[in-house]
Write a protein that holds these residues in place. Structure first.
Motif, PDB file in Angstrom:
ATOM      1  N   TYR A  48       0.855  -1.180   0.000  1.00 59.11           N
ATOM      2  CA  TYR A  48       0.000   0.000   0.000  1.00 59.11           C
ATOM      3  C   TYR A  48       0.892   1.230   0.000  1.00 59.11           C
ATOM      4  CZ  TYR A  48      -3.117   3.634   1.677  1.00 59.11           C
ATOM      5  OH  TYR A  48      -3.817   4.796   1.817  1.00 59.11           O
ATOM      6  N   THR A  49       0.636   2.126  -0.923  1.00 60.58           N
ATOM      7  CA  THR A  49       1.385   3.381  -0.959  1.00 60.58           C
ATOM      8  C   THR A  49       0.405   4.534  -1.088  1.00 60.58           C
ATOM      9  OG1 THR A  49       1.642   3.219  -3.359  1.00 60.58           O
ATOM     10  CG2 THR A  49       3.460   2.412  -2.032  1.00 60.58           C
ATOM     11  N   VAL A  50       0.753   5.620  -0.434  1.00 59.20           N
ATOM     12  CA  VAL A  50      -0.031   6.844  -0.521  1.00 59.20           C
ATOM     13  C   VAL A  50       0.703   7.765  -1.474  1.00 59.20           C
ATOM     14  CG1 VAL A  50      -0.895   8.823   0.775  1.00 59.20           C
ATOM     15  CG2 VAL A  50      -0.866   6.579   1.823  1.00 59.20           C
ATOM     16  N   ARG A  51      -0.029   8.430  -2.311  1.00 60.51           N
ATOM     17  CA  ARG A  51       0.561   9.376  -3.251  1.00 60.51           C
ATOM     18  C   ARG A  51       0.411  10.786  -2.720  1.00 60.51           C
ATOM     19  NH1 ARG A  51       3.808   6.930  -6.698  1.00 60.51           N
ATOM     20  NH2 ARG A  51       2.839   5.263  -7.859  1.00 60.51           N
ATOM     21  N   ARG A  52       1.413  11.606  -2.909  1.00 61.65           N
ATOM     22  CA  ARG A  52       1.339  13.015  -2.532  1.00 61.65           C
ATOM     23  C   ARG A  52       1.875  13.837  -3.693  1.00 61.65           C
ATOM     24  NH1 ARG A  52       6.035  15.642  -0.481  1.00 61.65           N
ATOM     25  NH2 ARG A  52       7.825  14.280  -0.587  1.00 61.65           N
ATOM     26  N   PHE A  53       1.508  15.081  -3.746  1.00 58.57           N
ATOM     27  CA  PHE A  53       1.954  15.975  -4.807  1.00 58.57           C
ATOM     28  C   PHE A  53       2.990  16.941  -4.264  1.00 58.57           C
ATOM     29  CE2 PHE A  53      -2.097  14.527  -6.430  1.00 58.57           C
ATOM     30  CZ  PHE A  53      -1.775  14.273  -7.757  1.00 58.57           C
ATOM     31  N   LYS A  54       4.031  17.173  -5.047  1.00 56.48           N
ATOM     32  CA  LYS A  54       5.085  18.104  -4.671  1.00 56.48           C
ATOM     33  C   LYS A  54       5.318  19.037  -5.857  1.00 56.48           C
ATOM     34  CE  LYS A  54       9.865  18.280  -3.143  1.00 56.48           C
ATOM     35  NZ  LYS A  54      11.067  17.519  -2.828  1.00 56.48           N
ATOM     36  N   THR A  55       5.471  20.310  -5.574  1.00 60.64           N
ATOM     37  CA  THR A  55       5.731  21.283  -6.629  1.00 60.64           C
ATOM     38  C   THR A  55       7.233  21.433  -6.792  1.00 60.64           C
ATOM     39  OG1 THR A  55       3.702  22.451  -6.060  1.00 60.64           O
ATOM     40  CG2 THR A  55       5.309  23.636  -7.389  1.00 60.64           C
ATOM     41  N   VAL A  56       7.711  21.237  -8.017  1.00 56.74           N
ATOM     42  CA  VAL A  56       9.140  21.366  -8.312  1.00 56.74           C
ATOM     43  C   VAL A  56       9.325  22.358  -9.457  1.00 56.74           C
ATOM     44  CG1 VAL A  56       9.737  19.046  -7.526  1.00 56.74           C
ATOM     45  CG2 VAL A  56       9.076  19.385  -9.886  1.00 56.74           C
ATOM     46  N   ARG A  57      10.500  22.946  -9.497  1.00 61.46           N
ATOM     47  CA  ARG A  57      10.844  23.874 -10.586  1.00 61.46           C
ATOM     48  C   ARG A  57      11.848  23.197 -11.513  1.00 61.46           C
ATOM     49  NH1 ARG A  57       9.096  29.051  -9.909  1.00 61.46           N
ATOM     50  NH2 ARG A  57       8.458  29.618  -7.801  1.00 61.46           N
ATOM     51  N   ASP A  58      11.644  23.408 -12.800  1.00 63.52           N
ATOM     52  CA  ASP A  58      12.599  22.865 -13.762  1.00 63.52           C
ATOM     53  C   ASP A  58      13.713  23.881 -14.019  1.00 63.52           C
ATOM     54  OD1 ASP A  58      11.231  24.717 -15.229  1.00 63.52           O
ATOM     55  OD2 ASP A  58      10.385  23.320 -16.668  1.00 63.52           O
ATOM     56  N   GLU A  59      14.588  23.602 -14.977  1.00 61.43           N
ATOM     57  CA  GLU A  59      15.737  24.468 -15.260  1.00 61.43           C
ATOM     58  C   GLU A  59      15.322  25.868 -15.716  1.00 61.43           C
ATOM     59  OE1 GLU A  59      15.396  21.533 -17.411  1.00 61.43           O
ATOM     60  OE2 GLU A  59      16.131  20.363 -15.718  1.00 61.43           O
ATOM     61  N   GLU A  60      14.172  25.966 -16.349  1.00 63.83           N
ATOM     62  CA  GLU A  60      13.708  27.248 -16.880  1.00 63.83           C
ATOM     63  C   GLU A  60      12.938  28.070 -15.840  1.00 63.83           C
ATOM     64  OE1 GLU A  60      11.410  25.791 -20.064  1.00 63.83           O
ATOM     65  OE2 GLU A  60      13.133  25.002 -21.145  1.00 63.83           O
ATOM     66  N   GLY A  61      12.745  27.530 -14.647  1.00 61.57           N
ATOM     67  CA  GLY A  61      12.040  28.254 -13.595  1.00 61.57           C
ATOM     68  C   GLY A  61      10.542  28.015 -13.559  1.00 61.57           C
ATOM     69  N   SER A  65       3.682  20.258 -10.854  1.00 60.00           N
ATOM     70  CA  SER A  65       3.331  19.355  -9.765  1.00 60.00           C
ATOM     71  C   SER A  65       3.731  17.936 -10.149  1.00 60.00           C
ATOM     72  CB  SER A  65       1.831  19.436  -9.526  1.00 60.00           C
ATOM     73  OG  SER A  65       1.511  19.076  -8.245  1.00 60.00           O
ATOM     74  N   VAL A  66       4.420  17.260  -9.218  1.00 63.40           N
ATOM     75  CA  VAL A  66       4.877  15.897  -9.455  1.00 63.40           C
ATOM     76  C   VAL A  66       4.260  14.999  -8.392  1.00 63.40           C
ATOM     77  CG1 VAL A  66       6.911  14.404  -9.573  1.00 63.40           C
ATOM     78  CG2 VAL A  66       7.052  16.752 -10.375  1.00 63.40           C
ATOM     79  N   GLU A  67       3.768  13.853  -8.818  1.00 62.98           N
ATOM     80  CA  GLU A  67       3.178  12.899  -7.884  1.00 62.98           C
ATOM     81  C   GLU A  67       4.257  11.947  -7.388  1.00 62.98           C
ATOM     82  OE1 GLU A  67      -0.774  10.087  -7.656  1.00 62.98           O
ATOM     83  OE2 GLU A  67       0.070  10.568  -9.605  1.00 62.98           O
ATOM     84  N   LEU A  68       4.416  11.858  -6.067  1.00 67.92           N
ATOM     85  CA  LEU A  68       5.444  11.021  -5.460  1.00 67.92           C
ATOM     86  C   LEU A  68       4.826  10.076  -4.443  1.00 67.92           C
ATOM     87  CD1 LEU A  68       8.090  13.799  -4.721  1.00 67.92           C
ATOM     88  CD2 LEU A  68       8.170  12.135  -6.558  1.00 67.92           C
TER      89      LEU A  68
END
Length: 145
Positions: A48-61, A65-68
């Motif tokens: 069982y895994t819970v998913r959470r969302f994290k906001t990340v910035r790429d090289e261009e700024g 949102s990425v699901e982890l």
């Protein structure tokens, strides 16, 4: 208009603020629900895994949102005599259920899910508000250092 006349109308308004006790109850209830799902998956032989969302910035700024996956640690363990024991946790703190007693003992893994559901009902009914508040205060003290 005849459909509206069958309804019982009132002037009740929704409260805008949630009391801290209710907020803590909901928070612990969510964690107990995760433990119930983890116990069901473990007894079925799955994961069982819970998913959470994290906001990340790429090289261009640009932000996206990425699901982890979020790690859910189980609150139960096997005792020396072959039984199952469990603690109820609020954050990193173990909740003391009775004076000097903080764990629950069960005979088998089959008792785990009904026990967790019973605890969830007790939390939602407010039976553990004092213990949750004490754990919350201790948890906040750790951040002040």
């Amino acid at each position: 208009m005849s459909a509206l006349t069958t309804l019982k109308l009132s002037t009740a308004k929704k409260s805008q603020a949630m009391t801290p006790a209710v907020h803590r109850r909901l928070k612990l209830g969510k964690k107990i629900w995760e433990q119930i799902e983890l116990a069901k998956a473990t007894s079925a032989g799955g994961t069982y895994t819970v998913r959470r969302f994290k906001t990340v910035r790429d090289e261009e700024g640009n932000s996206r949102s990425v699901e982890l996956p979020k790690k859910v640690r189980q609150w139960w363990w096997n005792t020396v005599d072959g039984k199952l024991a469990m603690n109820i946790r609020y954050g990193a703190r173990v909740i003391e259920l009775a004076k000097g007693k903080s764990s629950i003992e069960m005979a088998t893994m089959d008792d785990l899910v009904p026990t967790l559901e019973l605890i969830k009902k007790a939390v939602e009914a407010g039976e553990l508000d004092g213990q949750i508040e004490a754990a919350s205060i201790k948890l906040r003290e750790g951040f002040g250092k």
